[in-house]
Design a protein around this motif. Sequence first.
Motif, PDB file in Angstrom:
ATOM      1  N   ALA B   5      43.444  42.984  41.000  1.00  6.22           N
ATOM      2  CA  ALA B   5      43.445  42.363  42.368  1.00  6.22           C
ATOM      3  C   ALA B   5      43.001  41.031  42.432  1.00  6.22           C
ATOM      4  O   ALA B   5      43.364  39.926  42.904  1.00  6.22           O
ATOM      5  CB  ALA B   5      43.231  43.430  43.601  1.00  6.22           C
ATOM      6  N   ILE B   6      41.498  40.790  42.075  1.00 10.11           N
ATOM      7  CA  ILE B   6      40.638  39.779  42.002  1.00 10.11           C
ATOM      8  C   ILE B   6      41.475  38.771  41.381  1.00 10.11           C
ATOM      9  O   ILE B   6      41.765  37.358  41.752  1.00 10.11           O
ATOM     10  CB  ILE B   6      39.276  40.004  41.671  1.00 10.11           C
ATOM     11  CG1 ILE B   6      38.650  41.001  42.778  1.00 10.11           C
ATOM     12  CG2 ILE B   6      38.574  38.723  41.403  1.00 10.11           C
ATOM     13  CD1 ILE B   6      37.225  41.326  42.033  1.00 10.11           C
ATOM     14  N   TYR B  11      44.363  33.451  40.909  1.00 10.85           N
ATOM     15  CA  TYR B  11      45.359  32.685  40.397  1.00 10.85           C
ATOM     16  C   TYR B  11      46.295  32.353  41.512  1.00 10.85           C
ATOM     17  O   TYR B  11      46.536  31.002  41.734  1.00 10.85           O
ATOM     18  CB  TYR B  11      46.139  33.515  39.566  1.00 10.85           C
ATOM     19  CG  TYR B  11      47.140  32.730  38.740  1.00 10.85           C
ATOM     20  CD1 TYR B  11      46.757  31.767  37.793  1.00 10.85           C
ATOM     21  CD2 TYR B  11      48.545  32.970  38.827  1.00 10.85           C
ATOM     22  CE1 TYR B  11      47.754  30.877  37.247  1.00 10.85           C
ATOM     23  CE2 TYR B  11      49.479  32.350  38.301  1.00 10.85           C
ATOM     24  CZ  TYR B  11      49.058  31.157  37.269  1.00 10.85           C
ATOM     25  OH  TYR B  11      49.974  30.429  36.793  1.00 10.85           O
ATOM     26  N   TRP B  12      46.738  33.372  42.349  1.00  4.61           N
ATOM     27  CA  TRP B  12      47.512  32.822  43.539  1.00  4.61           C
ATOM     28  C   TRP B  12      46.953  31.731  44.489  1.00  4.61           C
ATOM     29  O   TRP B  12      47.591  30.813  45.097  1.00  4.61           O
ATOM     30  CB  TRP B  12      47.864  34.046  44.284  1.00  4.61           C
ATOM     31  CG  TRP B  12      49.333  34.069  44.902  1.00  4.61           C
ATOM     32  CD1 TRP B  12      49.968  33.209  45.572  1.00  4.61           C
ATOM     33  CD2 TRP B  12      50.387  34.926  44.563  1.00  4.61           C
ATOM     34  NE1 TRP B  12      51.168  33.506  45.874  1.00  4.61           N
ATOM     35  CE2 TRP B  12      51.661  34.333  45.357  1.00  4.61           C
ATOM     36  CE3 TRP B  12      50.516  36.047  43.767  1.00  4.61           C
ATOM     37  CZ2 TRP B  12      52.862  35.003  45.155  1.00  4.61           C
ATOM     38  CZ3 TRP B  12      51.730  36.706  43.872  1.00  4.61           C
ATOM     39  CH2 TRP B  12      52.938  35.912  44.437  1.00  4.61           C
ATOM     40  N   GLY B  13      45.690  31.960  44.651  1.00  4.54           N
ATOM     41  CA  GLY B  13      44.890  31.203  45.771  1.00  4.54           C
ATOM     42  C   GLY B  13      44.763  29.859  45.124  1.00  4.54           C
ATOM     43  O   GLY B  13      44.608  28.773  46.026  1.00  4.54           O
ATOM     44  N   PRO B  35      38.737  37.277  53.591  1.00  5.69           N
ATOM     45  CA  PRO B  35      38.496  38.514  53.204  1.00  5.69           C
ATOM     46  C   PRO B  35      36.981  38.832  53.200  1.00  5.69           C
ATOM     47  O   PRO B  35      36.751  40.059  53.456  1.00  5.69           O
ATOM     48  CB  PRO B  35      39.057  38.191  51.573  1.00  5.69           C
ATOM     49  CG  PRO B  35      39.972  37.399  51.711  1.00  5.69           C
ATOM     50  CD  PRO B  35      39.740  36.122  52.910  1.00  5.69           C
ATOM     51  N   SER B  36      36.086  37.780  52.942  1.00 14.00           N
ATOM     52  CA  SER B  36      34.605  38.167  53.111  1.00 14.00           C
ATOM     53  C   SER B  36      34.166  38.598  54.527  1.00 14.00           C
ATOM     54  O   SER B  36      33.447  39.826  54.687  1.00 14.00           O
ATOM     55  CB  SER B  36      33.657  36.800  52.679  1.00 14.00           C
ATOM     56  OG  SER B  36      34.026  36.233  51.553  1.00 14.00           O
ATOM     57  N   ILE B  37      34.559  38.158  55.428  1.00 14.06           N
ATOM     58  CA  ILE B  37      34.203  38.662  56.749  1.00 14.06           C
ATOM     59  C   ILE B  37      34.815  39.805  57.173  1.00 14.06           C
ATOM     60  O   ILE B  37      34.166  40.832  57.864  1.00 14.06           O
ATOM     61  CB  ILE B  37      34.425  37.386  57.790  1.00 14.06           C
ATOM     62  CG1 ILE B  37      33.435  37.927  59.116  1.00 14.06           C
ATOM     63  CG2 ILE B  37      35.893  37.176  58.228  1.00 14.06           C
ATOM     64  CD1 ILE B  37      32.097  37.956  59.011  1.00 14.06           C
ATOM     65  N   LEU B  38      36.055  39.839  56.723  1.00 23.01           N
ATOM     66  CA  LEU B  38      36.807  41.445  56.864  1.00 23.01           C
ATOM     67  C   LEU B  38      35.952  42.389  56.305  1.00 23.01           C
ATOM     68  O   LEU B  38      35.710  43.502  56.632  1.00 23.01           O
ATOM     69  CB  LEU B  38      37.932  41.292  56.445  1.00 23.01           C
ATOM     70  CG  LEU B  38      39.120  40.480  57.470  1.00 23.01           C
ATOM     71  CD1 LEU B  38      40.485  40.636  57.095  1.00 23.01           C
ATOM     72  CD2 LEU B  38      38.956  41.017  58.940  1.00 23.01           C
ATOM     73  N   LEU B 182      46.699  37.510  51.770  1.00 26.48           N
ATOM     74  CA  LEU B 182      46.792  39.169  51.796  1.00 26.48           C
ATOM     75  C   LEU B 182      46.226  39.782  50.580  1.00 26.48           C
ATOM     76  O   LEU B 182      45.727  40.850  50.707  1.00 26.48           O
ATOM     77  CB  LEU B 182      48.266  39.716  52.195  1.00 26.48           C
ATOM     78  CG  LEU B 182      48.796  39.140  53.655  1.00 26.48           C
ATOM     79  CD1 LEU B 182      50.193  39.636  53.657  1.00 26.48           C
ATOM     80  CD2 LEU B 182      47.784  39.857  54.715  1.00 26.48           C
ATOM     81  N   ILE B 183      46.769  39.189  49.396  1.00 26.78           N
ATOM     82  CA  ILE B 183      46.293  39.649  48.229  1.00 26.78           C
ATOM     83  C   ILE B 183      44.868  39.635  48.241  1.00 26.78           C
ATOM     84  O   ILE B 183      44.089  40.534  47.778  1.00 26.78           O
ATOM     85  CB  ILE B 183      46.986  38.878  46.990  1.00 26.78           C
ATOM     86  CG1 ILE B 183      48.354  38.980  46.845  1.00 26.78           C
ATOM     87  CG2 ILE B 183      46.316  39.330  45.724  1.00 26.78           C
ATOM     88  CD1 ILE B 183      49.053  38.005  45.890  1.00 26.78           C
ATOM     89  N   ASN B 184      44.311  38.496  48.665  1.00 28.88           N
ATOM     90  CA  ASN B 184      42.732  38.534  48.591  1.00 28.88           C
ATOM     91  C   ASN B 184      42.028  39.470  49.315  1.00 28.88           C
ATOM     92  O   ASN B 184      40.797  39.735  49.124  1.00 28.88           O
ATOM     93  CB  ASN B 184      42.057  37.043  48.766  1.00 28.88           C
ATOM     94  CG  ASN B 184      42.502  36.103  47.584  1.00 28.88           C
ATOM     95  OD1 ASN B 184      41.860  36.357  46.626  1.00 28.88           O
ATOM     96  ND2 ASN B 184      43.366  35.236  47.409  1.00 28.88           N
ATOM     97  N   ILE B 185      42.690  39.694  50.490  1.00 29.60           N
ATOM     98  CA  ILE B 185      42.145  40.714  51.393  1.00 29.60           C
ATOM     99  C   ILE B 185      42.094  42.153  50.672  1.00 29.60           C
ATOM    100  O   ILE B 185      41.064  42.730  50.744  1.00 29.60           O
ATOM    101  CB  ILE B 185      42.877  40.730  52.904  1.00 29.60           C
ATOM    102  CG1 ILE B 185      42.469  39.529  53.708  1.00 29.60           C
ATOM    103  CG2 ILE B 185      42.519  42.168  53.558  1.00 29.60           C
ATOM    104  CD1 ILE B 185      43.377  39.389  54.773  1.00 29.60           C
TER     105      ILE B 185
END
Lengths: 51, 218
Positions: B5-6, B11-13, B35-38, B182-185
């Motif tokens: 997922a990472i 890649y997507w980001g 994603p970091s703060i969530l 969403l992918i990074n979350i």
Amino acid sequence: MEHWSFVALAYGIVWSVIVVYFFFLKRRYRKAQMELSALTSAQTLEEHEQT
Amino acid sequence: MSLGAIVVGLYWGLVIAPPDAYQGEVQRIMYLHLPSILTAYLSYFLVFIGSCMYLWKREKRDDILAHSAAEIGVLFTALTIIEGSIWGRPTWGVWWTWDARLTLTAILLLIYTGYLMLRSLIEDENRAASAAAVLGIIGFLDIPLIHMSVYWWRTLHQPPSILQPNKAPWENIAWPLLIPLLINIVAFLLLLFYLLSLRYRLGEIRDEIRMRRLEQSA
């Protein structure tokens, strides 16, 4: 190409910190496991000597 | 699964997602920042749950959960502040400003750094766990303040871009930008659970060592 240097800096720092933390955690885990197994074998030896 | 997922998220980001119309490439930092703060918030929620359960039932596993989650929460809060600072320099023109949300997030970091320090300062394990649990619960109250700060005070930090009242997330942000987010979350949450499971097992082993030492000395 505007601001790519900031993006590279952010991604570089974040993933470096996460990777360092991961290996640091693994090292602490391995060390604790070794300490526990040393303690367990010492206790077993002690019990064996008593019997 | 977390690693996969990472990689997809990176890649997507960095490659597939288009640059933002206003912010340009620097907006890609948001694929880390949110994603970091969530991840940090979820960690502190686990500290809150673990602390409440520990004070109620006095079971060591709850304290281990709270302690483990606090360590990971501190890591991700520090990363959130660093990412925000790097994003802020080209966007706001400053690395840091005493904005309500930024200041409250810095306070959150200080509270949970204090939580970790408190545990190492008190020698008696049970007393340390109880004192830390109280701080863990009080510290969690800062999170609703952080969330509401952009509504209550006039801040430089923008209000939520995705989770807005009476609007679906895809109405606020275009799909090509929402998908990598969403992918990074998901990637960060999977990473949280992986790191947490490792840190929790470490806590269990340390507790076992402590118990065996006590048995030996008795």
